[in-house]
Scaffold this motif. Structure first.
Motif, PDB file in Angstrom:
ATOM      1  N   ALA A  17      -7.129  28.084  -5.496  1.00 51.31           N
ATOM      2  CA  ALA A  17      -6.515  28.503  -6.604  1.00 51.31           C
ATOM      3  C   ALA A  17      -4.980  28.338  -7.066  1.00 51.31           C
ATOM      4  CB  ALA A  17      -6.823  30.024  -6.590  1.00 51.31           C
ATOM      5  N   SER A  18      -4.023  28.355  -5.982  1.00 47.19           N
ATOM      6  CA  SER A  18      -2.675  28.289  -6.135  1.00 47.19           C
ATOM      7  C   SER A  18      -2.047  27.068  -5.635  1.00 47.19           C
ATOM      8  CB  SER A  18      -2.031  29.614  -5.908  1.00 47.19           C
ATOM      9  OG  SER A  18      -0.555  29.391  -6.114  1.00 47.19           O
ATOM     10  N   ASP A  19      -1.683  26.118  -6.256  1.00 50.17           N
ATOM     11  CA  ASP A  19      -1.032  24.975  -5.887  1.00 50.17           C
ATOM     12  C   ASP A  19       0.453  24.978  -5.338  1.00 50.17           C
ATOM     13  OD1 ASP A  19      -3.376  23.247  -6.085  1.00 50.17           O
ATOM     14  OD2 ASP A  19      -2.819  22.368  -7.673  1.00 50.17           O
ATOM     15  N   ARG A  20       0.816  26.210  -6.080  1.00 48.83           N
ATOM     16  CA  ARG A  20       2.373  26.479  -5.739  1.00 48.83           C
ATOM     17  C   ARG A  20       2.673  27.012  -4.461  1.00 48.83           C
ATOM     18  NH1 ARG A  20       4.966  24.778 -10.061  1.00 48.83           N
ATOM     19  NH2 ARG A  20       4.490  25.567 -11.908  1.00 48.83           N
ATOM     20  N   THR A  21       1.849  27.650  -3.835  1.00 45.75           N
ATOM     21  CA  THR A  21       1.993  28.183  -2.438  1.00 45.75           C
ATOM     22  C   THR A  21       2.048  26.832  -1.566  1.00 45.75           C
ATOM     23  OG1 THR A  21       0.558  30.040  -2.658  1.00 45.75           O
ATOM     24  CG2 THR A  21       1.073  29.325  -0.758  1.00 45.75           C
ATOM     25  N   PHE A  22       1.427  25.797  -1.755  1.00 43.04           N
ATOM     26  CA  PHE A  22       1.326  24.823  -0.916  1.00 43.04           C
ATOM     27  C   PHE A  22       2.783  24.052  -1.206  1.00 43.04           C
ATOM     28  CE2 PHE A  22      -2.883  25.589  -0.259  1.00 43.04           C
ATOM     29  CZ  PHE A  22      -3.091  25.219   0.998  1.00 43.04           C
ATOM     30  N   GLN A  23       3.206  23.848  -2.443  1.00 43.46           N
ATOM     31  CA  GLN A  23       4.398  23.416  -2.932  1.00 43.46           C
ATOM     32  C   GLN A  23       5.688  23.903  -2.079  1.00 43.46           C
ATOM     33  OE1 GLN A  23       4.102  23.398  -7.336  1.00 43.46           O
ATOM     34  NE2 GLN A  23       2.995  21.407  -7.265  1.00 43.46           N
ATOM     35  N   ILE A  24       5.445  25.220  -2.178  1.00 44.02           N
ATOM     36  CA  ILE A  24       6.849  26.111  -1.720  1.00 44.02           C
ATOM     37  C   ILE A  24       6.783  25.919  -0.291  1.00 44.02           C
ATOM     38  CG2 ILE A  24       7.613  28.359  -1.203  1.00 44.02           C
ATOM     39  CD1 ILE A  24       6.518  29.254  -3.969  1.00 44.02           C
ATOM     40  N   VAL A  25       5.660  26.033   0.411  1.00 44.10           N
ATOM     41  CA  VAL A  25       5.564  25.630   1.888  1.00 44.10           C
ATOM     42  C   VAL A  25       6.110  24.211   2.339  1.00 44.10           C
ATOM     43  CG1 VAL A  25       3.955  25.637   3.935  1.00 44.10           C
ATOM     44  CG2 VAL A  25       3.787  27.378   2.320  1.00 44.10           C
ATOM     45  N   GLY A  26       5.707  23.241   1.610  1.00 45.48           N
ATOM     46  CA  GLY A  26       5.870  21.804   1.606  1.00 45.48           C
ATOM     47  C   GLY A  26       7.433  21.677   1.580  1.00 45.48           C
ATOM     48  N   GLY A  27       8.051  22.363   0.424  1.00 41.06           N
ATOM     49  CA  GLY A  27       9.567  22.276   0.222  1.00 41.06           C
ATOM     50  C   GLY A  27      10.215  23.194   1.170  1.00 41.06           C
ATOM     51  N   VAL A  28      10.020  23.896   1.820  1.00 40.62           N
ATOM     52  CA  VAL A  28      10.458  24.628   3.009  1.00 40.62           C
ATOM     53  C   VAL A  28      10.306  23.957   4.468  1.00 40.62           C
ATOM     54  CG1 VAL A  28      10.343  26.582   4.522  1.00 40.62           C
ATOM     55  CG2 VAL A  28      10.304  27.065   2.218  1.00 40.62           C
ATOM     56  N   ILE A  29       9.092  23.171   4.580  1.00 40.52           N
ATOM     57  CA  ILE A  29       9.066  22.454   5.634  1.00 40.52           C
ATOM     58  C   ILE A  29      10.171  21.221   5.491  1.00 40.52           C
ATOM     59  CG2 ILE A  29       7.655  20.648   6.820  1.00 40.52           C
ATOM     60  CD1 ILE A  29       5.351  22.771   6.387  1.00 40.52           C
ATOM     61  N   GLY A  30      10.191  20.580   4.304  1.00 41.87           N
ATOM     62  CA  GLY A  30      11.213  19.643   4.046  1.00 41.87           C
ATOM     63  C   GLY A  30      12.530  20.019   4.191  1.00 41.87           C
ATOM     64  N   LEU A  82      20.223  13.794   1.382  1.00 42.50           N
ATOM     65  CA  LEU A  82      18.830  13.753   1.966  1.00 42.50           C
ATOM     66  C   LEU A  82      18.090  15.145   1.930  1.00 42.50           C
ATOM     67  CD1 LEU A  82      16.993  12.193   4.015  1.00 42.50           C
ATOM     68  CD2 LEU A  82      18.275  13.265   5.876  1.00 42.50           C
ATOM     69  N   PRO A  83      18.929  16.234   2.430  1.00 43.45           N
ATOM     70  CA  PRO A  83      18.153  17.369   2.041  1.00 43.45           C
ATOM     71  C   PRO A  83      17.447  17.720   0.870  1.00 43.45           C
ATOM     72  CG  PRO A  83      20.159  17.769   3.090  1.00 43.45           C
ATOM     73  CD  PRO A  83      20.249  16.275   2.684  1.00 43.45           C
ATOM     74  N   ILE A  84      18.142  17.177  -0.225  1.00 40.61           N
ATOM     75  CA  ILE A  84      17.312  17.348  -1.666  1.00 40.61           C
ATOM     76  C   ILE A  84      16.036  16.663  -1.696  1.00 40.61           C
ATOM     77  CG2 ILE A  84      17.777  17.025  -4.247  1.00 40.61           C
ATOM     78  CD1 ILE A  84      20.726  17.674  -3.843  1.00 40.61           C
ATOM     79  N   MET A  85      16.387  15.316  -1.103  1.00 40.46           N
ATOM     80  CA  MET A  85      15.163  14.100  -1.403  1.00 40.46           C
ATOM     81  C   MET A  85      13.781  15.027  -0.595  1.00 40.46           C
ATOM     82  SD  MET A  85      17.058  10.447  -1.163  1.00 40.46           S
ATOM     83  CE  MET A  85      15.600  10.009  -0.109  1.00 40.46           C
TER      84      MET A  85
END
Length: 93
Positions: free
Chosen positions: A51-64, A29-32
């Motif tokens: 400009a940077s989608d990576r920042t949103f991806q990192i924040v989304g991963g941390v929230i997940g 579950l945590p990995i998913m």
């Protein structure tokens, strides 16, 4: 009804949890949720056209990950090990 008012004999009952469900909740579950959070963060970043989608991806991963930690904590609080299951000790191996 009287026991519920004073709370002296109030007992909480915990469900027996299967080992497969417990292993899924702790390991898979945590990995998913990290990957799903990163994916959703990437989509939000693309839609906001920053400009940077990576920042949103990192924040989304941390929230997940934080969401999965909360889910695992609640799951652990409301479950218990099966008393009837076979116990394996190091000395037996």
């Amino acid at each position: 009804m009287r026991d519920l008012e004073n709370g002296s004999n109030l007992k909480t009952k915990k469900k027996n949890t299967s080992m497969i469900l417990a292993a899924f909740m702790i390991f898979i579950l945590p990995i998913m949720l990290v990957f799903i959070g990163a994916f959703i963060g990437g989509i939000i970043g693309e839609n906001m056209q920053v400009a940077s989608d990576r920042t949103f991806q990192i924040v989304g991963g941390v929230i997940g990950f934080l969401l999965s930690a909360i889910i695992v904590k609640v799951f652990d609080k409301h479950s218990k090990a099966d008393e009837k299951s076979e116990k394996i000790y190091w000395d037996d191996l």
